[in-house]
Design a protein around this motif. Structure first.
Motif, PDB file in Angstrom:
ATOM      1  N   ARG A  95       0.822  -1.204   0.000  1.00  0.00           N
ATOM      2  CA  ARG A  95       0.000   0.000   0.000  1.00  0.00           C
ATOM      3  C   ARG A  95       0.863   1.264   0.000  1.00  0.00           C
ATOM      4  NH1 ARG A  95      -1.729   3.304   3.789  1.00  0.00           N
ATOM      5  NH2 ARG A  95      -0.832   2.190   5.552  1.00  0.00           N
ATOM      6  N   LYS A  96       2.039   1.185   0.633  1.00  0.00           N
ATOM      7  CA  LYS A  96       2.885   2.376   0.759  1.00  0.00           C
ATOM      8  C   LYS A  96       3.741   2.627  -0.479  1.00  0.00           C
ATOM      9  CE  LYS A  96       3.185   2.463   5.760  1.00  0.00           C
ATOM     10  NZ  LYS A  96       4.102   2.562   6.907  1.00  0.00           N
ATOM     11  N   LEU A  97       3.964   1.584  -1.266  1.00  0.00           N
ATOM     12  CA  LEU A  97       4.799   1.753  -2.456  1.00  0.00           C
ATOM     13  C   LEU A  97       3.950   2.275  -3.613  1.00  0.00           C
ATOM     14  CD1 LEU A  97       6.806  -1.604  -2.241  1.00  0.00           C
ATOM     15  CD2 LEU A  97       7.539   0.656  -1.453  1.00  0.00           C
ATOM     16  N   PRO A  98       4.366   3.365  -4.260  1.00  0.00           N
ATOM     17  CA  PRO A  98       3.603   3.878  -5.390  1.00  0.00           C
ATOM     18  C   PRO A  98       3.492   2.824  -6.492  1.00  0.00           C
ATOM     19  CG  PRO A  98       5.371   5.407  -4.778  1.00  0.00           C
ATOM     20  CD  PRO A  98       5.572   4.163  -3.985  1.00  0.00           C
ATOM     21  N   LEU A  99       2.402   2.888  -7.257  1.00  0.00           N
ATOM     22  CA  LEU A  99       2.184   1.918  -8.333  1.00  0.00           C
ATOM     23  C   LEU A  99       3.365   1.905  -9.312  1.00  0.00           C
ATOM     24  CD1 LEU A  99       0.202  -0.097  -9.637  1.00  0.00           C
ATOM     25  CD2 LEU A  99      -0.734   1.813 -10.947  1.00  0.00           C
ATOM     26  N   ALA A 100       3.866   3.096  -9.645  1.00  0.00           N
ATOM     27  CA  ALA A 100       4.978   3.176 -10.613  1.00  0.00           C
ATOM     28  C   ALA A 100       6.231   2.476 -10.076  1.00  0.00           C
ATOM     29  CB  ALA A 100       5.283   4.638 -10.930  1.00  0.00           C
ATOM     30  N   PHE A 101       6.431   2.499  -8.750  1.00  0.00           N
ATOM     31  CA  PHE A 101       7.565   1.813  -8.125  1.00  0.00           C
ATOM     32  C   PHE A 101       7.390   0.306  -8.303  1.00  0.00           C
ATOM     33  CE2 PHE A 101       9.727  -0.242  -4.612  1.00  0.00           C
ATOM     34  CZ  PHE A 101      10.887   0.490  -4.412  1.00  0.00           C
ATOM     35  N   LYS A 102       6.159  -0.173  -8.015  1.00  0.00           N
ATOM     36  CA  LYS A 102       5.899  -1.607  -8.154  1.00  0.00           C
ATOM     37  C   LYS A 102       6.022  -2.038  -9.614  1.00  0.00           C
ATOM     38  CE  LYS A 102       2.241  -0.999  -5.499  1.00  0.00           C
ATOM     39  NZ  LYS A 102       1.125  -1.062  -4.541  1.00  0.00           N
ATOM     40  N   GLN A 103       5.645  -1.131 -10.529  1.00  0.00           N
ATOM     41  CA  GLN A 103       5.733  -1.469 -11.955  1.00  0.00           C
ATOM     42  C   GLN A 103       7.173  -1.553 -12.443  1.00  0.00           C
ATOM     43  OE1 GLN A 103       3.054   1.502 -13.450  1.00  0.00           O
ATOM     44  NE2 GLN A 103       1.383   0.037 -13.704  1.00  0.00           N
ATOM     45  N   LEU A 104       8.107  -1.024 -11.655  1.00  0.00           N
ATOM     46  CA  LEU A 104       9.530  -1.199 -11.974  1.00  0.00           C
ATOM     47  C   LEU A 104      10.103  -2.376 -11.189  1.00  0.00           C
ATOM     48  CD1 LEU A 104      10.909   2.459 -11.958  1.00  0.00           C
ATOM     49  CD2 LEU A 104      11.134   0.830 -13.832  1.00  0.00           C
ATOM     50  N   GLY A 105       9.575  -2.575  -9.981  1.00  0.00           N
ATOM     51  CA  GLY A 105      10.106  -3.604  -9.083  1.00  0.00           C
ATOM     52  C   GLY A 105       9.743  -5.020  -9.500  1.00  0.00           C
ATOM     53  N   PRO A 107       8.705  -6.342 -12.444  1.00  0.00           N
ATOM     54  CA  PRO A 107       9.368  -6.843 -13.660  1.00  0.00           C
ATOM     55  C   PRO A 107      10.861  -7.121 -13.447  1.00  0.00           C
ATOM     56  CG  PRO A 107       8.048  -4.901 -14.161  1.00  0.00           C
ATOM     57  CD  PRO A 107       8.078  -5.029 -12.678  1.00  0.00           C
ATOM     58  N   THR A 108      11.480  -6.426 -12.493  1.00  0.00           N
ATOM     59  CA  THR A 108      12.903  -6.668 -12.223  1.00  0.00           C
ATOM     60  C   THR A 108      13.075  -8.070 -11.633  1.00  0.00           C
ATOM     61  OG1 THR A 108      13.121  -4.305 -11.789  1.00  0.00           O
ATOM     62  CG2 THR A 108      14.970  -5.690 -11.143  1.00  0.00           C
ATOM     63  N   HIS A 109      12.236  -8.399 -10.633  1.00  0.00           N
ATOM     64  CA  HIS A 109      12.284  -9.760 -10.061  1.00  0.00           C
ATOM     65  C   HIS A 109      11.972 -10.799 -11.143  1.00  0.00           C
ATOM     66  CE1 HIS A 109      12.906  -8.836  -5.851  1.00  0.00           C
ATOM     67  NE2 HIS A 109      11.971  -7.909  -5.884  1.00  0.00           N
ATOM     68  N   LYS A 110      10.962 -10.498 -11.960  1.00  0.00           N
ATOM     69  CA  LYS A 110      10.536 -11.433 -13.006  1.00  0.00           C
ATOM     70  C   LYS A 110      11.674 -11.647 -14.007  1.00  0.00           C
ATOM     71  CE  LYS A 110       6.585 -12.111 -15.957  1.00  0.00           C
ATOM     72  NZ  LYS A 110       6.754 -11.431 -17.241  1.00  0.00           N
ATOM     73  N   ALA A 111      12.365 -10.565 -14.352  1.00  0.00           N
ATOM     74  CA  ALA A 111      13.453 -10.672 -15.330  1.00  0.00           C
ATOM     75  C   ALA A 111      14.598 -11.527 -14.774  1.00  0.00           C
ATOM     76  CB  ALA A 111      13.951  -9.288 -15.717  1.00  0.00           C
ATOM     77  N   PHE A 112      14.860 -11.438 -13.457  1.00  0.00           N
ATOM     78  CA  PHE A 112      15.883 -12.308 -12.859  1.00  0.00           C
ATOM     79  C   PHE A 112      15.452 -13.776 -12.943  1.00  0.00           C
ATOM     80  CE2 PHE A 112      17.781  -8.580 -10.555  1.00  0.00           C
ATOM     81  CZ  PHE A 112      19.113  -8.824 -10.891  1.00  0.00           C
ATOM     82  N   ASP A 113      14.152 -14.045 -12.718  1.00  0.00           N
ATOM     83  CA  ASP A 113      13.639 -15.421 -12.857  1.00  0.00           C
ATOM     84  C   ASP A 113      13.825 -15.915 -14.289  1.00  0.00           C
ATOM     85  OD1 ASP A 113      12.740 -16.244 -10.302  1.00  0.00           O
ATOM     86  OD2 ASP A 113      10.891 -15.078 -10.494  1.00  0.00           O
ATOM     87  N   GLU A 114      13.502 -15.047 -15.256  1.00  0.00           N
ATOM     88  CA  GLU A 114      13.643 -15.430 -16.667  1.00  0.00           C
ATOM     89  C   GLU A 114      15.114 -15.689 -16.996  1.00  0.00           C
ATOM     90  OE1 GLU A 114       9.925 -12.574 -18.045  1.00  0.00           O
ATOM     91  OE2 GLU A 114      11.960 -12.069 -18.673  1.00  0.00           O
ATOM     92  N   LEU A 115      15.965 -14.805 -16.490  1.00  0.00           N
ATOM     93  CA  LEU A 115      17.412 -14.963 -16.729  1.00  0.00           C
ATOM     94  C   LEU A 115      17.878 -16.331 -16.215  1.00  0.00           C
ATOM     95  CD1 LEU A 115      20.100 -12.236 -16.239  1.00  0.00           C
ATOM     96  CD2 LEU A 115      20.473 -14.496 -15.274  1.00  0.00           C
ATOM     97  N   ALA A 116      17.358 -16.718 -15.015  1.00  0.00           N
ATOM     98  CA  ALA A 116      17.740 -18.007 -14.420  1.00  0.00           C
ATOM     99  C   ALA A 116      17.336 -19.157 -15.337  1.00  0.00           C
ATOM    100  CB  ALA A 116      17.089 -18.155 -13.041  1.00  0.00           C
ATOM    101  N   VAL A 117      16.094 -19.104 -15.827  1.00  0.00           N
ATOM    102  CA  VAL A 117      15.589 -20.182 -16.690  1.00  0.00           C
ATOM    103  C   VAL A 117      16.389 -20.222 -18.000  1.00  0.00           C
ATOM    104  CG1 VAL A 117      13.594 -20.952 -18.047  1.00  0.00           C
ATOM    105  CG2 VAL A 117      13.267 -20.144 -15.713  1.00  0.00           C
ATOM    106  N   GLU A 118      16.639 -19.029 -18.580  1.00  0.00           N
ATOM    107  CA  GLU A 118      17.360 -18.974 -19.851  1.00  0.00           C
ATOM    108  C   GLU A 118      18.817 -19.435 -19.692  1.00  0.00           C
ATOM    109  OE1 GLU A 118      14.457 -15.385 -21.366  1.00  0.00           O
ATOM    110  OE2 GLU A 118      16.553 -14.925 -20.945  1.00  0.00           O
TER     111      GLU A 118
END
Ligand code: HEC
Length: 153
Positions: A95-105, A107-118
């Motif tokens: 609730r305290k994190l702005p939406l735009a912050f979460k929209q950067l955060g 995908p960053t975690h997701k991209a690390f997961d993708e990097l791991a799989v790739e």
């Protein structure tokens, strides 16, 4: 009929206002260096910063893994910074994190997961480095926009 429309419209405005407050704006203030400060409790800030140090460790391990041609190391480092790292997030934080912050955060975690799989599936060093360089634009963008402050808001 007119009354009903007015009532409906004002309840939409109230709902819209609440959505904005709780899901979009976050707990923010203007920082003196021109960035947006996210105002958190000490515990919440510590959680975010620990997550950040996890990101830094992952970047270091991925680069080292690529240099050592050790894709298992790359995959493990990527996974450690993936979405699983957010599972222990304090319930008060989203609730305290702005939406735009979460929209950067997120995908960053997701991209690390993708990097791991790739890294495990493709195992191509050039690909890993390109992916890392691209996901790190999120680190740069977010740091340029936000800082953390401890306080009550
Ligand atoms: C969604 C926003 C966001 C993203 C994405 C992000 N950071 Fe951060 N990071 C922050 C904020 C905000 C701070 C606190 C900065 C401040 O208060 O000046 C921070 C602080 C840090 C710190 C300092 C930690 C400490 O203990 O003081 C490191 C290291 C860091 N980030 C690394 C990274 C790396 C590496 C990435 C990308 C892989 C990254 N961050 C991605 C928002 C982000």
């Amino acid at each position: 009929m007119k009354f009903l429309w007015t009532a409906l419209l004002s309840s939409w405005l109230v709902i819209g206002g609440l959505v904005y407050m709780f899901f979009i704006k976050g707990s923010v203030a203007e920082a003196n260096d021109g960035r947006t400060a996210i105002v958190l409790t000490e515990g919440e800030r510590d959680f975010v910063l620990a997550e950040m140090r996890g990101f830094l460790t992952a970047v270091q391990q991925i680069i080292e893994g690529v240099d050592e041609k050790d894709m298992k190391k790359v995959a493990e480092a990527g996974k450690a910074a993936g979405a699983a790292a957010t599972r222990t997030m304090p319930g008060s934080l989203p609730r305290k994190l702005p939406l735009a912050f979460k929209q950067l955060g997120h995908p960053t975690h997701k991209a690390f997961d993708e990097l791991a799989v790739e890294a495990s599936d493709i195992g191509d060093a050039g690909h890993v480095i390109r992916k890392l360089g691209s996901l790190m634009t999120n680190c740069v963008a977010c740091h340029a926009t936000y800082k953390l402050e401890v306080g009550t808001k």
